[in-house]
Design a protein around this motif. Sequence first.
Motif, PDB file in Angstrom:
ATOM      1  N   MET A  18      17.541  87.063  47.385  1.00  0.00           N
ATOM      2  CA  MET A  18      16.624  87.826  48.238  1.00  0.00           C
ATOM      3  C   MET A  18      16.270  87.017  49.484  1.00  0.00           C
ATOM      4  O   MET A  18      16.248  87.551  50.591  1.00  0.00           O
ATOM      5  CB  MET A  18      15.356  88.178  47.462  1.00  0.00           C
ATOM      6  N   GLU A  19      16.005  85.736  49.321  1.00  0.00           N
ATOM      7  CA  GLU A  19      15.689  84.880  50.467  1.00  0.00           C
ATOM      8  C   GLU A  19      16.885  84.728  51.398  1.00  0.00           C
ATOM      9  O   GLU A  19      16.728  84.686  52.617  1.00  0.00           O
ATOM     10  CB  GLU A  19      15.215  83.507  49.991  1.00  0.00           C
ATOM     11  N   LEU A  20      18.081  84.639  50.813  1.00  0.00           N
ATOM     12  CA  LEU A  20      19.292  84.523  51.627  1.00  0.00           C
ATOM     13  C   LEU A  20      19.437  85.733  52.545  1.00  0.00           C
ATOM     14  O   LEU A  20      19.652  85.587  53.759  1.00  0.00           O
ATOM     15  CB  LEU A  20      20.529  84.385  50.738  1.00  0.00           C
ATOM     16  N   PHE A  21      19.318  86.924  51.966  1.00  0.00           N
ATOM     17  CA  PHE A  21      19.481  88.133  52.782  1.00  0.00           C
ATOM     18  C   PHE A  21      18.269  88.399  53.667  1.00  0.00           C
ATOM     19  O   PHE A  21      18.381  89.085  54.675  1.00  0.00           O
ATOM     20  CB  PHE A  21      19.763  89.349  51.891  1.00  0.00           C
ATOM     21  N   GLY A  22      17.117  87.835  53.311  1.00  0.00           N
ATOM     22  CA  GLY A  22      15.921  88.038  54.116  1.00  0.00           C
ATOM     23  C   GLY A  22      15.767  87.052  55.249  1.00  0.00           C
ATOM     24  O   GLY A  22      14.985  87.283  56.171  1.00  0.00           O
ATOM     25  N   THR A  23      16.503  85.951  55.204  1.00  0.00           N
ATOM     26  CA  THR A  23      16.355  84.936  56.260  1.00  0.00           C
ATOM     27  C   THR A  23      17.679  84.684  56.980  1.00  0.00           C
ATOM     28  O   THR A  23      17.838  85.066  58.135  1.00  0.00           O
ATOM     29  CB  THR A  23      15.816  83.618  55.678  1.00  0.00           C
ATOM     30  N   ASP A  24      18.606  84.058  56.302  1.00  0.00           N
ATOM     31  CA  ASP A  24      19.852  83.626  56.963  1.00  0.00           C
ATOM     32  C   ASP A  24      20.673  84.798  57.488  1.00  0.00           C
ATOM     33  O   ASP A  24      21.108  84.801  58.647  1.00  0.00           O
ATOM     34  CB  ASP A  24      20.698  82.787  56.004  1.00  0.00           C
ATOM     35  N   VAL A  25      20.911  85.783  56.655  1.00  0.00           N
ATOM     36  CA  VAL A  25      21.732  86.922  57.082  1.00  0.00           C
ATOM     37  C   VAL A  25      20.990  87.728  58.146  1.00  0.00           C
ATOM     38  O   VAL A  25      21.585  88.160  59.138  1.00  0.00           O
ATOM     39  CB  VAL A  25      22.113  87.803  55.866  1.00  0.00           C
ATOM     40  N   THR A  26      19.683  87.893  57.958  1.00  0.00           N
ATOM     41  CA  THR A  26      18.888  88.649  58.927  1.00  0.00           C
ATOM     42  C   THR A  26      18.872  87.965  60.293  1.00  0.00           C
ATOM     43  O   THR A  26      18.920  88.642  61.323  1.00  0.00           O
ATOM     44  CB  THR A  26      17.446  88.823  58.412  1.00  0.00           C
ATOM     45  N   GLU A  27      18.826  86.648  60.317  1.00  0.00           N
ATOM     46  CA  GLU A  27      18.850  85.926  61.597  1.00  0.00           C
ATOM     47  C   GLU A  27      20.137  86.202  62.360  1.00  0.00           C
ATOM     48  O   GLU A  27      20.114  86.424  63.573  1.00  0.00           O
ATOM     49  CB  GLU A  27      18.691  84.432  61.363  1.00  0.00           C
ATOM     50  N   VAL A  28      21.254  86.192  61.664  1.00  0.00           N
ATOM     51  CA  VAL A  28      22.542  86.467  62.313  1.00  0.00           C
ATOM     52  C   VAL A  28      22.575  87.890  62.846  1.00  0.00           C
ATOM     53  O   VAL A  28      23.011  88.142  63.977  1.00  0.00           O
ATOM     54  CB  VAL A  28      23.711  86.212  61.328  1.00  0.00           C
ATOM     55  N   VAL A  29      22.086  88.832  62.057  1.00  0.00           N
ATOM     56  CA  VAL A  29      22.071  90.239  62.470  1.00  0.00           C
ATOM     57  C   VAL A  29      21.174  90.420  63.701  1.00  0.00           C
ATOM     58  O   VAL A  29      21.521  91.168  64.615  1.00  0.00           O
ATOM     59  CB  VAL A  29      21.627  91.149  61.300  1.00  0.00           C
ATOM     60  N   CYS A  30      20.062  89.719  63.742  1.00  0.00           N
ATOM     61  CA  CYS A  30      19.168  89.814  64.899  1.00  0.00           C
ATOM     62  C   CYS A  30      19.815  89.245  66.165  1.00  0.00           C
ATOM     63  O   CYS A  30      19.630  89.793  67.253  1.00  0.00           O
ATOM     64  CB  CYS A  30      17.853  89.107  64.613  1.00  0.00           C
ATOM     65  N   VAL A  31      20.560  88.180  66.033  1.00  0.00           N
ATOM     66  CA  VAL A  31      21.264  87.614  67.188  1.00  0.00           C
ATOM     67  C   VAL A  31      22.323  88.596  67.697  1.00  0.00           C
ATOM     68  O   VAL A  31      22.472  88.800  68.912  1.00  0.00           O
ATOM     69  CB  VAL A  31      21.894  86.247  66.828  1.00  0.00           C
TER      70      VAL A  31
END
Length: 84
Positions: free
Chosen positions: A43-56
Amino acid sequence: MRTFLRLFLLGATRVLLIAFLLGGLTVVAGQTAALALGDRDLMELFGTDVTEVVCVVAGGAGICSFLHSYVREGGPAHDGDAVA
């Protein structure tokens, strides 16, 4: 040169927009799976790392779209400002 830049920005906007939408679906699907599995780390992986890439990627799509709106189609004759 303007035509190339306009086509490049249009293509980049489309590619980045599709990547953003697919990334968003990935985040939602990943968090849904993590919630179903009860996996806090996932949950933290998809809520932080993956989300950051998607936002960029979303930011890149926005920038390309913004720049595309300021690149003219052609020369002055296409603006309607040309005097006959």
